[in-house]
Design a protein around this motif. Structure first.
Motif, PDB file in Angstrom:
ATOM      1  N   ASP A  92      59.558  16.114 -29.700  1.00 15.09           N
ATOM      2  CA  ASP A  92      60.549  16.574 -30.471  1.00 15.09           C
ATOM      3  C   ASP A  92      61.617  17.441 -29.867  1.00 15.09           C
ATOM      4  OD1 ASP A  92      61.804  16.648 -32.926  1.00 15.09           O
ATOM      5  OD2 ASP A  92      61.159  18.781 -33.143  1.00 15.09           O
ATOM      6  N   MET A  93      62.869  16.806 -29.866  1.00 15.88           N
ATOM      7  CA  MET A  93      64.115  17.481 -29.033  1.00 15.88           C
ATOM      8  C   MET A  93      64.565  18.624 -29.801  1.00 15.88           C
ATOM      9  SD  MET A  93      64.296  15.861 -26.268  1.00 15.88           S
ATOM     10  CE  MET A  93      65.575  16.708 -25.731  1.00 15.88           C
ATOM     11  N   GLY A  94      64.315  18.508 -31.197  1.00 15.91           N
ATOM     12  CA  GLY A  94      64.710  19.574 -31.853  1.00 15.91           C
ATOM     13  C   GLY A  94      63.927  20.761 -31.626  1.00 15.91           C
ATOM     14  N   THR A  95      62.511  20.767 -31.512  1.00 20.61           N
ATOM     15  CA  THR A  95      61.519  21.813 -31.153  1.00 20.61           C
ATOM     16  C   THR A  95      61.955  22.407 -29.583  1.00 20.61           C
ATOM     17  OG1 THR A  95      60.004  20.915 -32.322  1.00 20.61           O
ATOM     18  CG2 THR A  95      59.156  22.353 -30.671  1.00 20.61           C
ATOM     19  N   LEU A  96      62.226  21.291 -28.772  1.00 17.96           N
ATOM     20  CA  LEU A  96      62.671  21.602 -27.352  1.00 17.96           C
ATOM     21  C   LEU A  96      63.790  22.304 -27.436  1.00 17.96           C
ATOM     22  CD1 LEU A  96      61.804  18.452 -25.568  1.00 17.96           C
ATOM     23  CD2 LEU A  96      60.722  20.544 -25.345  1.00 17.96           C
ATOM     24  N   THR A  97      64.775  22.183 -28.172  1.00 19.40           N
ATOM     25  CA  THR A  97      66.207  22.702 -28.134  1.00 19.40           C
ATOM     26  C   THR A  97      65.860  24.158 -28.662  1.00 19.40           C
ATOM     27  OG1 THR A  97      67.281  20.740 -28.560  1.00 19.40           O
ATOM     28  CG2 THR A  97      68.621  22.804 -29.171  1.00 19.40           C
ATOM     29  N   SER A  98      65.205  24.254 -29.655  1.00 19.33           N
ATOM     30  CA  SER A  98      64.920  25.777 -30.185  1.00 19.33           C
ATOM     31  C   SER A  98      64.117  26.404 -29.193  1.00 19.33           C
ATOM     32  CB  SER A  98      64.143  25.683 -31.621  1.00 19.33           C
ATOM     33  OG  SER A  98      62.894  25.098 -31.456  1.00 19.33           O
ATOM     34  N   GLU A  99      63.369  26.028 -28.667  1.00 18.41           N
ATOM     35  CA  GLU A  99      62.662  26.855 -27.319  1.00 18.41           C
ATOM     36  C   GLU A  99      63.456  27.261 -26.203  1.00 18.41           C
ATOM     37  OE1 GLU A  99      59.185  24.827 -25.936  1.00 18.41           O
ATOM     38  OE2 GLU A  99      58.102  24.887 -27.891  1.00 18.41           O
ATOM     39  N   ILE A 100      64.398  26.293 -25.852  1.00 19.49           N
ATOM     40  CA  ILE A 100      65.170  26.838 -25.019  1.00 19.49           C
ATOM     41  C   ILE A 100      66.272  28.030 -25.570  1.00 19.49           C
ATOM     42  CG2 ILE A 100      67.192  25.815 -23.530  1.00 19.49           C
ATOM     43  CD1 ILE A 100      64.403  24.965 -22.389  1.00 19.49           C
ATOM     44  N   GLU A 101      66.618  27.777 -26.557  1.00 17.75           N
ATOM     45  CA  GLU A 101      67.493  28.701 -27.388  1.00 17.75           C
ATOM     46  C   GLU A 101      66.838  29.966 -27.277  1.00 17.75           C
ATOM     47  OE1 GLU A 101      68.757  26.983 -30.936  1.00 17.75           O
ATOM     48  OE2 GLU A 101      70.473  25.754 -30.131  1.00 17.75           O
ATOM     49  N   LYS A 102      65.567  29.917 -27.797  1.00 12.89           N
ATOM     50  CA  LYS A 102      64.916  31.194 -27.997  1.00 12.89           C
ATOM     51  C   LYS A 102      64.748  31.769 -26.655  1.00 12.89           C
ATOM     52  CE  LYS A 102      60.352  33.011 -29.469  1.00 12.89           C
ATOM     53  NZ  LYS A 102      60.101  33.548 -28.299  1.00 12.89           N
ATOM     54  N   PHE A 103      64.365  31.187 -25.666  1.00 16.57           N
ATOM     55  CA  PHE A 103      64.432  31.341 -24.349  1.00 16.57           C
ATOM     56  C   PHE A 103      65.846  32.238 -24.088  1.00 16.57           C
ATOM     57  CE2 PHE A 103      65.560  30.916 -19.888  1.00 16.57           C
ATOM     58  CZ  PHE A 103      64.503  31.468 -19.035  1.00 16.57           C
ATOM     59  N   ALA A 104      66.954  31.618 -23.906  1.00 17.48           N
ATOM     60  CA  ALA A 104      67.979  31.996 -23.728  1.00 17.48           C
ATOM     61  C   ALA A 104      68.453  33.365 -24.453  1.00 17.48           C
ATOM     62  CB  ALA A 104      69.077  30.935 -24.065  1.00 17.48           C
ATOM     63  N   LYS A 105      68.088  33.354 -25.756  1.00 20.45           N
ATOM     64  CA  LYS A 105      68.331  34.691 -26.593  1.00 20.45           C
ATOM     65  C   LYS A 105      67.470  35.695 -25.941  1.00 20.45           C
ATOM     66  CE  LYS A 105      68.159  36.303 -31.290  1.00 20.45           C
ATOM     67  NZ  LYS A 105      67.682  35.854 -32.867  1.00 20.45           N
ATOM     68  N   ASP A 106      66.239  35.608 -25.568  1.00 19.13           N
ATOM     69  CA  ASP A 106      65.362  36.644 -25.209  1.00 19.13           C
ATOM     70  C   ASP A 106      65.579  37.010 -23.799  1.00 19.13           C
ATOM     71  OD1 ASP A 106      63.619  36.345 -27.419  1.00 19.13           O
ATOM     72  OD2 ASP A 106      62.076  35.154 -26.526  1.00 19.13           O
ATOM     73  N   LYS A 107      66.112  36.136 -22.945  1.00 25.22           N
ATOM     74  CA  LYS A 107      66.653  36.484 -21.777  1.00 25.22           C
ATOM     75  C   LYS A 107      67.935  37.399 -21.833  1.00 25.22           C
ATOM     76  CE  LYS A 107      63.686  34.877 -18.877  1.00 25.22           C
ATOM     77  NZ  LYS A 107      63.034  36.222 -18.104  1.00 25.22           N
ATOM     78  N   LYS A 108      69.003  37.056 -22.763  1.00 27.80           N
ATOM     79  CA  LYS A 108      70.165  37.894 -23.154  1.00 27.80           C
ATOM     80  C   LYS A 108      69.861  39.259 -23.424  1.00 27.80           C
ATOM     81  CE  LYS A 108      74.431  37.787 -25.468  1.00 27.80           C
ATOM     82  NZ  LYS A 108      74.498  39.242 -25.757  1.00 27.80           N
ATOM     83  N   ILE A 109      68.640  39.357 -24.512  1.00 24.38           N
ATOM     84  CA  ILE A 109      68.300  40.760 -24.636  1.00 24.38           C
ATOM     85  C   ILE A 109      67.805  41.417 -23.501  1.00 24.38           C
ATOM     86  CG2 ILE A 109      66.624  42.023 -26.101  1.00 24.38           C
ATOM     87  CD1 ILE A 109      66.940  39.575 -28.347  1.00 24.38           C
ATOM     88  N   GLU A 110      67.039  40.816 -22.739  1.00 25.07           N
ATOM     89  CA  GLU A 110      66.388  41.469 -21.567  1.00 25.07           C
ATOM     90  C   GLU A 110      67.498  42.030 -20.659  1.00 25.07           C
ATOM     91  OE1 GLU A 110      63.435  40.278 -17.777  1.00 25.07           O
ATOM     92  OE2 GLU A 110      63.207  39.193 -19.878  1.00 25.07           O
ATOM     93  N   ILE A 111      68.407  41.191 -20.508  1.00 21.71           N
ATOM     94  CA  ILE A 111      69.404  41.484 -19.398  1.00 21.71           C
ATOM     95  C   ILE A 111      70.263  42.740 -20.055  1.00 21.71           C
ATOM     96  CG2 ILE A 111      71.814  40.738 -18.668  1.00 21.71           C
ATOM     97  CD1 ILE A 111      70.461  38.169 -18.456  1.00 21.71           C
ATOM     98  N   ASP A 112      70.647  42.595 -21.470  1.00 19.02           N
ATOM     99  CA  ASP A 112      71.279  43.547 -22.078  1.00 19.02           C
ATOM    100  C   ASP A 112      70.517  45.096 -21.688  1.00 19.02           C
ATOM    101  OD1 ASP A 112      73.176  42.051 -22.744  1.00 19.02           O
ATOM    102  OD2 ASP A 112      72.874  41.906 -24.906  1.00 19.02           O
ATOM    103  N   THR A 113      69.147  44.853 -22.117  1.00 21.39           N
ATOM    104  CA  THR A 113      68.306  46.005 -22.074  1.00 21.39           C
ATOM    105  C   THR A 113      68.315  46.489 -20.559  1.00 21.39           C
ATOM    106  OG1 THR A 113      66.704  45.317 -23.532  1.00 21.39           O
ATOM    107  CG2 THR A 113      65.746  47.148 -22.282  1.00 21.39           C
ATOM    108  N   LEU A 114      68.284  45.737 -19.602  1.00 24.45           N
ATOM    109  CA  LEU A 114      68.233  46.073 -18.125  1.00 24.45           C
ATOM    110  C   LEU A 114      69.819  47.032 -18.018  1.00 24.45           C
ATOM    111  CD1 LEU A 114      66.575  43.135 -16.564  1.00 24.45           C
ATOM    112  CD2 LEU A 114      65.772  45.422 -16.638  1.00 24.45           C
TER     113      LEU A 114
END
Length: 355
Positions: A92-114
């Protein structure tokens, strides 16, 4: 299927349905034209065709998605290879897209924290080096002067050694405060609770700081005469440090001939609040939110002349929070400040039993 119907199978289901309908219509039309229409044959054909189409499409799509999405997952380290191998990759491409977006969001938070941590580390190192630099250079200056020949003068030698000793004392004071606040922040310092009279403790601090307050003719006083003890449950040594730090700050920033008043009031049934109020310089609104930061000083020049490690209020905050209590500050520039903190009060019935 052992698992329930999922959104990821929609593509295969719909595709298989369309193909089955098309082939069934074609076969049905062909048989009807030849007058050999057999409904049982059509039903069997529909079931066989749908299942074959569904599983072939599903497997092909999974294979197609797996090869490409796994590469994406590996590149962004979203999932471990072992976890991909252990389960079917969703189609399901919708699920895949949401997982990638979640990853990108988590990484952004991690980068901001760093980035915040890096900025904090940079500020901390800068502040520590600045605090240590002054007494170190002072001590070095006096020692070098003595080595250059001033040691021959007995009076000058004693004077310079005394000043160098004061510089060393300041270094020790800063290092001790750094060690304490580090332990407080990592939760490495145990809070040893006991029952004690908070009024008596405050009076002891008054006595210790009497000479320091007398230099500026500042009066240390209670708001009223406390005739009965007020027992609290806390770490006595650390609460004494809290009261000491607050009173030292009050004296440091107090006006000549000023007053610092301490009150102990009932807040709720099992809490008391200790207030330290002065009529000193006061603090501007923009500085109040940063008061409890390490090394933060409202008056960058004057406060350094007064000494101290710049960690006093930060230590106060950590000690109070280690007791699961709260600290408050109210201040008006040019009028004065009030620092207050809560403590757990010993219930009267407990006092009677233990007394």
């Amino acid at each position: 299927m052992a698992i329930s119907f999922k959104k990821s199978y929609k593509f295969a289901f719909r595709s298989a349905t369309y193909i089955t309908i098309a082939l069934t219509l074609f076969l049905g039309s062909f048989l009807w034209l030849k007058n050999e229409l057999d409904w049982l044959l059509l039903i069997v054909f529909v079931l066989i065709t749908f299942n074959i189409c569904f599983f072939v499409i599903q497997l092909r799509v999974e294979k197609f998605i797996y090869k490409r999405i796994k590469r994406i997952y590996d590149d962004v380290s979203l999932l471990e290879s072992s976890s991909l191998a252990s389960r079917t990759v969703t189609t399901d491409m919708g699920t895949l897209t949401s997982e990638i977006e979640k990853f990108a969001k988590d990484k952004k938070i991690e980068i901001d924290t760093l980035k915040i941590r890096e900025e904090y580390r940079r500020d901390f190192i800068g502040n520590v080096s600045h605090e240590l630099k002054t007494p170190l250079f002072t001590v070095q200056g006096y020692i070098l002067t003595l080595l250059d020949g001033a040691a021959d003068d007995k009076a000058l030698r004693k004077k310079y050694l005394q000043r160098a000793s004061k510089g060393v004392d300041r270094l020790i004071y800063i290092v001790k405060d750094l060690d304490l606040i580090t332990k407080l922040e990592v939760g490495d310092l145990n809070v040893e609770l006991c029952e004690f009279n908070i009024v008596e403790l405050i009076q002891n601090v008054f006595d210790l700081l009497e000479m320091k307050a007398a230099k500026k003719n500042i009066s240390l006083t209670f708001d009223m005469k406390y005739k009965t003890p007020i027992l609290v449950n806390a770490d006595k040594e650390k609460i004494q440090q809290v009261v000491t730090n607050l009173l030292v700050n009050s004296i440091k920033y107090g006006h000549e001939n000023g007053t610092t008043e301490v009150s102990v009031e009932n807040l709720i049934k099992n809490k008391v609040i200790v207030r330290v109020t002065d009529n000193g310089e006061g603090i501007s609104k923009q500085n109040i939110p940063r008061l409890f930061e390490r090394f933060y000083r409202v008056d960058k020049s004057g406060s350094r002349e007064e000494g101290g490690s710049g960690l006093g209020l930060s230590i106060v905050k950590h000690i109070i929070e280690a007791h699961n209590e709260r600290i408050y500050v109210e201040s008006v520039l040019g009028v004065g400040s009030e620092f207050s903190f809560t403590l757990e009060k010993v219930a009267p019935k407990e006092t009677a039993v233990k007394g």
